[in-house]
Enzyme design. Structure first.
Site, mmCIF file in Angstrom:
data_model
loop_
_atom_site.group_PDB
_atom_site.id
_atom_site.type_symbol
_atom_site.label_atom_id
_atom_site.label_comp_id
_atom_site.label_asym_id
_atom_site.label_seq_id
_atom_site.Cartn_x
_atom_site.Cartn_y
_atom_site.Cartn_z
ATOM 1 N NE ARG A 141 6.894 3.961 0.523
ATOM 2 C CZ ARG A 141 6.629 4.780 1.532
ATOM 3 N NH1 ARG A 141 7.568 5.092 2.404
ATOM 4 N NH2 ARG A 141 5.430 5.298 1.680
ATOM 5 C CE1 TYR A 166 1.073 -0.357 4.419
ATOM 6 C CE2 TYR A 166 0.044 1.795 4.417
ATOM 7 C CZ TYR A 166 0.843 0.854 5.027
ATOM 8 O OH TYR A 166 1.418 1.137 6.239
ATOM 9 C CG LEU A 192 8.276 2.286 4.781
ATOM 10 C CD1 LEU A 192 8.027 1.029 3.956
ATOM 11 C CD2 LEU A 192 6.984 3.005 5.036
ATOM 12 N NE ARG A 197 -5.094 -20.280 3.695
ATOM 13 C CZ ARG A 197 -4.236 -21.165 4.220
ATOM 14 N NH1 ARG A 197 -4.228 -22.411 3.782
ATOM 15 N NH2 ARG A 197 -3.395 -20.794 5.151
ATOM 16 C CD GLU A 213 10.102 1.712 10.486
ATOM 17 O OE1 GLU A 213 9.979 2.673 9.704
ATOM 18 O OE2 GLU A 213 10.040 0.523 10.116
ATOM 19 C CE LYS A 251 3.188 3.031 3.185
ATOM 20 N NZ LYS A 251 3.346 3.102 4.630
HETATM 21 N N1 PDD Z 1 2.942 4.928 7.447
HETATM 22 N N2 PDD Z 1 7.683 3.717 8.869
HETATM 23 C C1 PDD Z 1 6.563 2.969 8.890
HETATM 24 C C2 PDD Z 1 6.595 1.644 9.562
HETATM 25 C C3 PDD Z 1 5.383 3.457 8.263
HETATM 26 O O1 PDD Z 1 4.265 2.714 8.270
HETATM 27 C C4 PDD Z 1 5.399 4.741 7.644
HETATM 28 C C5 PDD Z 1 4.205 5.294 6.943
HETATM 29 C C6 PDD Z 1 6.602 5.486 7.665
HETATM 30 C C7 PDD Z 1 6.718 6.833 7.012
HETATM 31 O O2 PDD Z 1 6.717 6.733 5.607
HETATM 32 P P1 PDD Z 1 6.164 7.936 4.710
HETATM 33 O O3 PDD Z 1 6.939 9.147 5.099
HETATM 34 O O4 PDD Z 1 6.463 7.509 3.324
HETATM 35 O O5 PDD Z 1 4.689 8.084 4.996
HETATM 36 C C8 PDD Z 1 7.723 4.925 8.274
HETATM 37 C C9 PDD Z 1 1.767 5.341 6.736
HETATM 38 C C10 PDD Z 1 1.547 6.810 6.706
HETATM 39 C C11 PDD Z 1 0.550 4.557 7.250
HETATM 40 O O6 PDD Z 1 0.707 3.359 7.410
HETATM 41 O O7 PDD Z 1 -0.516 5.137 7.467
#
Ligand code: PDD
Length: 286
Positions: free
Chosen positions: A52, A33, A206, A100, A181, A148
């Site tokens: 990405r 996503y 990420l 599945r 993170e 992601k």
């Molecule tokens: N989350 N690290 C993780 C684990 C994340 O899920 C996200 C983003 C980030 C930041 O990435 P970016 O700057 O590209 O949004 C770092 C999104 C916003 C979410 O899951 O809603």
């Protein structure tokens, strides 16, 4: 007003937007996503999110469902149909519908593409005025956090646990005691000697799109960027701390496991980085 949701070529009222129970994302978490912020009806860092997305799809050998140009057109049409001025567009691509099986279905299986909008205040937020509190928790996610994927159960559990401890969010810590993170954001501290410290890009985190912009803008502001990462005691001794993500931009962190960071209130440097990032986003949004 009920939202209009995009599913595999159709714009549908949300009540009619459906995917199969045999979709691989439902059965196996087999999907990826992106979340793109919308400011003044325009998309922030769209090209970065698409880069990405392609990387995530390539790593998992999922067929891209559309070209970047087509995806841009769908994003814009959804923003238009939902009259979205400020908020996010969520995009999900799954490997598609198949019986599945742990093995992937044939490579020509049609991927599922879903997009929806979510109206939300991103510029004016209580969390920015107040600053966030975080609780530290072990990072027990899988080893490919650079992809992601929609497998968000542990980040969700960690955030629940952080809430149970009275904090706003979780910072995840590796087996060596270093912060990887946040549950859904990248994590940073600012040291007394004006270094911005964060984790180096690898399979451990990420690769935040907001991170890339903020690191570039901070370097232009004269900050030294230190990608050596930091421990929890180092974070508690920092002058400021903050997180970045598409929907939170740059948001201050004012306490870690109950210990105040710096003055325990949102710091000047974080506020300035947020302002610069927002100004750049408004200038470059498409
Ligand atoms: N989350 N690290 C993780 C684990 C994340 O899920 C996200 C983003 C980030 C930041 O990435 P970016 O700057 O590209 O949004 C770092 C999104 C916003 C979410 O899951 O809603």
């Amino acid at each position: 007003m009920s939202r209009i949701v995009y599913v595999d070529g159709a714009y549908l009222p949300e009540a009619d937007a459906k995917v199969s129970v045999f979709d691989r994302a439902f059965l196996m978490g087999d999907g990826v996503y992106e979340v793109t912020t919308v400011l003044e009806g325009r998309l922030v860092d769209f090209a970065g999110h698409m880069r990405r997305l392609i990387r995530s799809l390539t790593e998992l050998a999922i067929r891209p469902p559309a070209t970047e140009e087509e995806l841009l057109a769908i994003h814009r049409e959804l923003v238009r149909r939902n009259e979205l001025d400020e908020g996010i567009v969520y995009l999900q691509v799954t490997r598609g519908v198949a019986d599945r099986d742990f093995l992937y279905p044939p490579a020509d299986t049609r991927p599922t593409l879903v997009l929806f909008t979510q109206k939300m205040a991103v510029l004016e937020r209580e969390s920015v005025r107040r600053g966030l509190s975080v609780a530290t928790l072990p990072d027990i996610r899988w080893g490919r956090r650079d992809i992601k994927t929609v497998q968000l159960l542990y980040p969700s559990m960690a955030k629940m646990e952080a809430k149970a401890r009275g904090a706003d969010d979780a910072w995840l810590v590796d087996t060596e005691g270093r912060v990887t993170e946040g549950s859904s954001n990248n994590a940073y501290i600012i040291t007394p000697d004006r270094r911005i410290v964060t984790r180096r890009l690898s399979q451990d985190i990420l690769h935040g799109i907001t991170r890339a912009s903020v690191v570039r803008l901070a370097a232009e502001e004269g900050y030294t960027i230190d990608e050596g990462g930091f421990t929890v005691p180092e974070a508690k001794a920092a002058t400021e701390a903050f997180i970045t993500s598409a929907s939170s931009f740059v948001t201050p962190v004012v306490s870690i496991d109950g210990s105040p960071v710096g003055t325990g209130t949102p710091g000047e440097a974080t506020r300035r980085l947020r302002d610069i990032y927002i100004a750049e986003s408004l200038r470059t949004a498409i």
